[in-house]
Design a protein around this motif. Structure first.
Motif, PDB file in Angstrom:
ATOM      1  N   MET A 197       0.872  -1.175  -0.024  1.00 22.85           N
ATOM      2  CA  MET A 197      -0.073  -0.021   0.001  1.00 22.85           C
ATOM      3  C   MET A 197       0.781   1.322  -0.039  1.00 22.85           C
ATOM      4  N   SER A 198       0.340   2.217  -0.678  1.00 22.45           N
ATOM      5  CA  SER A 198       1.111   3.600  -0.722  1.00 22.45           C
ATOM      6  C   SER A 198       0.868   4.535   0.337  1.00 22.45           C
ATOM      7  N   PRO A 199       1.651   5.138   1.214  1.00 20.42           N
ATOM      8  CA  PRO A 199       1.205   6.117   2.033  1.00 20.42           C
ATOM      9  C   PRO A 199       0.960   7.417   1.402  1.00 20.42           C
ATOM     10  N   ARG A 215     -10.271  21.023  -6.078  1.00 20.54           N
ATOM     11  CA  ARG A 215     -10.927  19.979  -6.807  1.00 20.54           C
ATOM     12  C   ARG A 215     -10.070  19.688  -7.871  1.00 20.54           C
ATOM     13  N   GLN A 216     -10.092  18.203  -8.249  1.00 22.75           N
ATOM     14  CA  GLN A 216      -9.322  18.030  -9.685  1.00 22.75           C
ATOM     15  C   GLN A 216     -10.594  17.732 -10.622  1.00 22.75           C
ATOM     16  N   ALA A 217     -10.179  17.714 -11.926  1.00 28.38           N
ATOM     17  CA  ALA A 217     -10.898  17.697 -12.737  1.00 28.38           C
ATOM     18  C   ALA A 217     -11.800  16.451 -12.751  1.00 28.38           C
ATOM     19  N   LEU A 227      -6.580  18.649   0.524  1.00 25.53           N
ATOM     20  CA  LEU A 227      -5.252  18.389  -0.414  1.00 25.53           C
ATOM     21  C   LEU A 227      -4.669  17.083  -0.153  1.00 25.53           C
ATOM     22  N   ALA A 228      -4.521  16.282  -1.118  1.00 20.54           N
ATOM     23  CA  ALA A 228      -3.853  14.983  -0.925  1.00 20.54           C
ATOM     24  C   ALA A 228      -2.684  14.763  -1.694  1.00 20.54           C
ATOM     25  N   GLY A 229      -1.849  14.013  -1.434  1.00 17.14           N
ATOM     26  CA  GLY A 229      -0.627  13.545  -2.011  1.00 17.14           C
ATOM     27  C   GLY A 229       0.239  12.469  -1.666  1.00 17.14           C
ATOM     28  N   PHE A 230       0.952  11.585  -2.624  1.00 17.58           N
ATOM     29  CA  PHE A 230       1.585  10.551  -2.171  1.00 17.58           C
ATOM     30  C   PHE A 230       2.919  10.793  -1.501  1.00 17.58           C
ATOM     31  N   CYS A 231       3.391  10.019  -0.524  1.00 18.86           N
ATOM     32  CA  CYS A 231       4.608  10.182   0.116  1.00 18.86           C
ATOM     33  C   CYS A 231       5.852   9.912  -0.913  1.00 18.86           C
ATOM     34  N   GLU A 247       3.591  22.605  -3.330  1.00 13.95           N
ATOM     35  CA  GLU A 247       3.249  22.041  -4.819  1.00 13.95           C
ATOM     36  C   GLU A 247       1.847  22.651  -5.172  1.00 13.95           C
ATOM     37  N   GLU A 248       0.855  22.390  -4.731  1.00 14.05           N
ATOM     38  CA  GLU A 248      -0.470  22.151  -5.125  1.00 14.05           C
ATOM     39  C   GLU A 248      -1.071  23.713  -5.039  1.00 14.05           C
ATOM     40  N   VAL A 249      -0.820  24.572  -3.882  1.00 15.71           N
ATOM     41  CA  VAL A 249      -1.542  25.705  -3.670  1.00 15.71           C
ATOM     42  C   VAL A 249      -0.388  26.913  -3.385  1.00 15.71           C
ATOM     43  N   SER A 261      -6.213   7.936  10.605  1.00 12.94           N
ATOM     44  CA  SER A 261      -5.843   7.339   9.276  1.00 12.94           C
ATOM     45  C   SER A 261      -6.769   6.419   8.745  1.00 12.94           C
ATOM     46  N   GLN A 262      -6.631   6.051   7.525  1.00 13.79           N
ATOM     47  CA  GLN A 262      -7.784   5.359   6.864  1.00 13.79           C
ATOM     48  C   GLN A 262      -7.295   4.574   5.535  1.00 13.79           C
ATOM     49  N   HIS A 263      -7.655   3.195   5.403  1.00 15.62           N
ATOM     50  CA  HIS A 263      -7.112   2.542   4.201  1.00 15.62           C
ATOM     51  C   HIS A 263      -8.229   2.947   3.194  1.00 15.62           C
ATOM     52  N   TRP A 264      -7.562   3.129   1.902  1.00 13.74           N
ATOM     53  CA  TRP A 264      -8.310   3.834   0.683  1.00 13.74           C
ATOM     54  C   TRP A 264      -8.016   2.771  -0.271  1.00 13.74           C
ATOM     55  N   PRO A 265      -9.041   2.137  -0.976  1.00 13.46           N
ATOM     56  CA  PRO A 265      -8.811   1.303  -1.933  1.00 13.46           C
ATOM     57  C   PRO A 265      -8.566   1.794  -3.412  1.00 13.46           C
ATOM     58  N   LEU A 271      -2.639   4.014   2.335  1.00 13.54           N
ATOM     59  CA  LEU A 271      -2.894   4.258   3.731  1.00 13.54           C
ATOM     60  C   LEU A 271      -3.079   5.859   3.716  1.00 13.54           C
ATOM     61  N   MET A 272      -4.266   6.320   4.063  1.00 13.73           N
ATOM     62  CA  MET A 272      -4.484   7.965   3.893  1.00 13.73           C
ATOM     63  C   MET A 272      -4.124   8.213   5.426  1.00 13.73           C
ATOM     64  N   ILE A 273      -3.113   9.297   5.655  1.00 13.73           N
ATOM     65  CA  ILE A 273      -2.840   9.941   6.794  1.00 13.73           C
ATOM     66  C   ILE A 273      -3.457  11.288   6.881  1.00 13.73           C
ATOM     67  N   LEU A 291      -1.539  22.011 -13.383  1.00 14.59           N
ATOM     68  CA  LEU A 291      -1.446  20.504 -13.651  1.00 14.59           C
ATOM     69  C   LEU A 291      -2.039  19.477 -12.812  1.00 14.59           C
ATOM     70  N   GLU A 292      -2.087  19.865 -11.432  1.00 13.17           N
ATOM     71  CA  GLU A 292      -2.668  18.880 -10.246  1.00 13.17           C
ATOM     72  C   GLU A 292      -4.267  19.219 -10.177  1.00 13.17           C
ATOM     73  N   LEU A 293      -4.584  20.387 -10.140  1.00  8.32           N
ATOM     74  CA  LEU A 293      -5.723  20.981  -9.796  1.00  8.32           C
ATOM     75  C   LEU A 293      -6.517  21.777 -10.509  1.00  8.32           C
ATOM     76  N   ILE A 332     -12.139   9.970   4.718  1.00  2.00           N
ATOM     77  CA  ILE A 332     -11.359  10.708   5.979  1.00  2.00           C
ATOM     78  C   ILE A 332     -11.367  12.125   5.684  1.00  2.00           C
ATOM     79  N   ALA A 333     -11.353  12.427   4.598  1.00  2.00           N
ATOM     80  CA  ALA A 333     -11.533  14.000   4.054  1.00  2.00           C
ATOM     81  C   ALA A 333     -12.838  14.768   4.785  1.00  2.00           C
ATOM     82  N   HIS A 334     -14.008  13.845   5.022  1.00  2.00           N
ATOM     83  CA  HIS A 334     -15.090  14.324   5.283  1.00  2.00           C
ATOM     84  C   HIS A 334     -14.711  14.453   6.941  1.00  2.00           C
TER      85      HIS A 334
HETATM   86  N1  LIG Z   1     -10.125   8.898   1.563  1.00  2.00           N
HETATM   87  C1  LIG Z   1     -10.130  10.201   1.229  1.00  2.00           C
HETATM   88  O1  LIG Z   1     -11.064  10.987   1.792  1.00  2.00           O
HETATM   89  C2  LIG Z   1      -9.528  10.763  -0.038  1.00  2.00           C
HETATM   90  C3  LIG Z   1      -8.686  10.057  -0.652  1.00  2.00           C
HETATM   91  N2  LIG Z   1      -7.711  10.755  -1.779  1.00  2.00           N
HETATM   92  C4  LIG Z   1      -6.898   9.639  -2.613  1.00  2.00           C
HETATM   93  O2  LIG Z   1      -5.448  10.223  -2.340  1.00  2.00           O
HETATM   94  C5  LIG Z   1      -4.856   9.765  -3.362  1.00  2.00           C
HETATM   95  C6  LIG Z   1      -3.595  10.749  -3.491  1.00  2.00           C
HETATM   96  O3  LIG Z   1      -4.388  11.854  -3.873  1.00  2.00           O
HETATM   97  P1  LIG Z   1      -3.651  12.699  -5.403  1.00  2.00           P
HETATM   98  O4  LIG Z   1      -4.001  14.190  -5.034  1.00  2.00           O
HETATM   99  O5  LIG Z   1      -4.300  12.162  -6.539  1.00  2.00           O
HETATM  100  O6  LIG Z   1      -2.267  12.531  -5.321  1.00  2.00           O
HETATM  101  P2  LIG Z   1      -0.861  13.634  -5.840  1.00  2.00           P
HETATM  102  O7  LIG Z   1      -1.347  14.937  -5.440  1.00  2.00           O
HETATM  103  O8  LIG Z   1       0.350  12.868  -5.296  1.00  2.00           O
HETATM  104  O9  LIG Z   1      -0.841  13.323  -7.168  1.00  2.00           O
HETATM  105  C7  LIG Z   1      -1.472  12.271  -8.040  1.00  2.00           C
HETATM  106  C8  LIG Z   1      -0.171  11.661  -8.847  1.00  2.00           C
HETATM  107  O10 LIG Z   1       0.839  11.178  -8.237  1.00  2.00           O
HETATM  108  C9  LIG Z   1       1.327   9.931  -8.796  1.00  2.00           C
HETATM  109  N3  LIG Z   1       1.236   8.682  -8.378  1.00  2.00           N
HETATM  110  C10 LIG Z   1       0.197   7.969  -8.595  1.00  2.00           C
HETATM  111  N4  LIG Z   1       0.373   6.777  -7.684  1.00  2.00           N
HETATM  112  C11 LIG Z   1       1.498   6.832  -7.038  1.00  2.00           C
HETATM  113  C12 LIG Z   1       1.996   6.287  -6.105  1.00  2.00           C
HETATM  114  N5  LIG Z   1       1.714   5.041  -5.535  1.00  2.00           N
HETATM  115  N6  LIG Z   1       3.242   6.607  -5.435  1.00  2.00           N
HETATM  116  C13 LIG Z   1       3.490   7.873  -5.737  1.00  2.00           C
HETATM  117  N7  LIG Z   1       3.030   8.673  -6.954  1.00  2.00           N
HETATM  118  C14 LIG Z   1       2.015   8.289  -7.441  1.00  2.00           C
HETATM  119  C15 LIG Z   1       0.537  10.005 -10.209  1.00  2.00           C
HETATM  120  O11 LIG Z   1       1.632  10.866 -11.186  1.00  2.00           O
HETATM  121  P3  LIG Z   1       1.537  10.443 -12.698  1.00  2.00           P
HETATM  122  O12 LIG Z   1       0.114  10.245 -13.172  1.00  2.00           O
HETATM  123  O13 LIG Z   1       2.502  11.238 -13.350  1.00  2.00           O
HETATM  124  O14 LIG Z   1       2.276   8.942 -12.638  1.00  2.00           O
HETATM  125  C16 LIG Z   1      -0.391  10.785  -9.945  1.00  2.00           C
HETATM  126  O15 LIG Z   1      -1.037  11.595 -11.000  1.00  2.00           O
HETATM  127  C17 LIG Z   1      -5.955   9.447  -4.469  1.00  2.00           C
HETATM  128  O16 LIG Z   1      -5.685   8.023  -4.923  1.00  2.00           O
HETATM  129  C18 LIG Z   1      -7.128   9.436  -3.954  1.00  2.00           C
HETATM  130  O17 LIG Z   1      -7.977   8.481  -4.271  1.00  2.00           O
HETATM  131  C19 LIG Z   1      -7.940  11.899  -2.033  1.00  2.00           C
HETATM  132  C20 LIG Z   1      -8.866  12.671  -1.384  1.00  2.00           C
HETATM  133  C21 LIG Z   1      -9.556  12.272  -0.295  1.00  2.00           C
END
Ligand SMILES: NC(=O)C1=CN([C@@H]2O[C@H](COP(=O)(O)OP(=O)(O)OC[C@H]3O[C@@H](n4cnc5c(N)ncnc54)[C@H](OP(=O)(O)O)[C@@H]3O)[C@@H](O)[C@H]2O)C=CC1
Ligand SMILES: [Mg+2]
Length: 349
Positions: A197-199, A215-217, A227-231, A247-249, A261-265, A271-273, A291-293, A332-334
């Motif tokens: 799983m990815s943090p 919001r994303q498109a 705001l969310a993003g992968f570690c 990065e985003e704003v 935290s929450q697991h998100w499929p 793993l959403m932190i 590019l992101e938002l 978990i955003a809610h």
């Molecule tokens: N449970 C909740 O409340 C919420 C859950 N989320 C989840 O959070 C996640 C992340 O949000 P998001 O804003 O999209 O993330 P980021 O801001 O990190 O941007 C997404 C980009 O990261 C790259 N990426 C994809 N998978 C991985 C990975 N495993 N490791 C590193 N980089 C990766 C991709 O780039 P490229 O296309 O260039 O490869 C993707 O377009 C989403 O999967 C979303 O479903 C978001 C909001 C609410």
């Protein structure tokens, strides 16, 4: 159905006296993951959740939907009816157990095709045979309530991981799953693969009186979220929060704290932190990463409270735009947004 480990086999009452229900459950699950024989026995006495190409099987009962648990006996006769080999059960993965230590498994009929007898049934035929429907997980989460949501979410994540990790990435040889499905092994290289799983950090940024949502498109119309993003490799959670917000704003985080935290499929296992963050009050001009938002802005407490009251569906407004809607209550955003509302309400006026 309960299988007592080692010394307790002759003295099950001792096992019950020594451990709380929770500890018993966790020890039982540990045994199922570690011992293939115990787990194989559990497959003959546990219950099964069915999937078809990662969509869980749901039945409508009155006005409610539920994910039925199918007993092992029922499962075998069902597989026969569906023209699948009984052995298909071995392809199931362990997803939990009841308080009375009855194991729960998940089985995907499509991913286990190697066990099907020629002429196996099409999805629609299976659905009418079993009197229910295989529902896409995102939709199923709206229809289900309570404990089934996290259970089916992690079941789907585990089934997907097995489907996409059938070969060793070093030798290219097939990997074998243990009975519980808690790992896969390459017999040639000896490499053990564990479910991945990815943090991901999800951050609700506040400036003291407003919160920042974006919001994303690809989001549903009107929906804004935190705001969310992968570690990245090597980062601490704090570094990821600061980087993603920058990065985003284009803002600098002054302080931050962990919430939950929450697991998100979706789209893969994350793993959403969840964290709250504060930016300096004199430094709140958003510079959005296009590019992101698609959009990012500050929302007042009143706007958020109204959106929470309206619920998950956006309203069409007079000027053709749609009203703000927030992520569903099981995301978990809610939870972050609701915590922020409480923090605001408890602040001295
Ligand atoms: N449970 C909740 O409340 C919420 C859950 N989320 C989840 O959070 C996640 C992340 O949000 P998001 O804003 O999209 O993330 P980021 O801001 O990190 O941007 C997404 C980009 O990261 C790259 N990426 C994809 N998978 C991985 C990975 N495993 N490791 C590193 N980089 C990766 C991709 O780039 P490229 O296309 O260039 O490869 C993707 O377009 C989403 O999967 C979303 O479903 C978001 C909001 C609410
Ligand atoms: Mg993001």
């Amino acid at each position: 159905a309960m299988i007592y480990p080692g010394v307790y086999r002759r003295t099950p009452s001792l096992w019950f006296r020594l451990h709380s229900t929770y500890v018993r459950k966790m020890r039982y699950l540990f045994d199922l993951k570690e011992d293939d024989d115990i787990c194989r026995q559990a497959q003959n006495s546990g219950t099964f959740y069915l999937f078809h190409n990662l969509s869980p099987f749901l039945q409508k009962v009155g006005s409610k939907y539920l994910a039925p648990q199918i007993s092992a006996v029922e499962m075998k006769s069902t597989l026969g009816k569906l023209k699948h080999n009984e052995q298909m059960i071995e392809n199931s993965v362990l997803i939990g157990c009841s308080d009375a230590c009855m194991a729960y498994f998940a089985l995907d009929l499509v991913f286990s095709k190697i066990y099907s007898i020629p002429g196996f049934l099409e999805k629609s035929v299976i659905e009418s045979e079993l009197k229910g429907s295989f529902t896409e997980l995102r939709k199923a989460l709206f229809q289900l309530d309570g404990k089934d949501r996290p259970l089916l979410s992690s079941a789907q994540a585990l089934l997907r991981w097995h489907d996409t990790h059938q070969f060793c990435s070093k030798t290219g040889q097939p990997t074998q799953k243990n009975v519980a499905g808690s790992k896969r092994v390459c017999r040639t290289s000896g490499i053990i693969y564990y479910p991945q799983m990815s943090p991901v950090v999800i951050t609700l940024v506040s400036n003291g009186s407003q919160c920042l949502l974006a919001r994303q498109a690809a989001f549903p119309k009107g929906m804004y979220s935190a705001l969310a993003g992968f570690c990245d490799v090597g980062e601490t959670l704090e570094e990821t929060v600061r980087r993603e917000v920058a990065e985003e704003v284009g803002l600098e985080v002054e302080s931050l704290w962990y919430s939950a935290s929450q697991h998100w499929p979706f789209p893969n296992s994350s793993l959403m932190i969840a964290c709250h963050a504060i930016v300096q009050p004199q430094q709140t001009k958003i510079s959005m990463n296009k590019l992101e938002l698609e959009a990012a802005r500050w929302f007042s407490l009143e706007e958020i409270e109204e959106a929470l009251k309206r619920g998950p569906k956006p309203l069409k407004q007079e000027n053709q735009s749609v009203s703000l809607c927030l992520p569903p209550k099981w995301a978990i955003a809610h939870q972050l947004i609701q915590e922020w509302v409480k923090q605001q309400a408890s602040k001295p006026a």
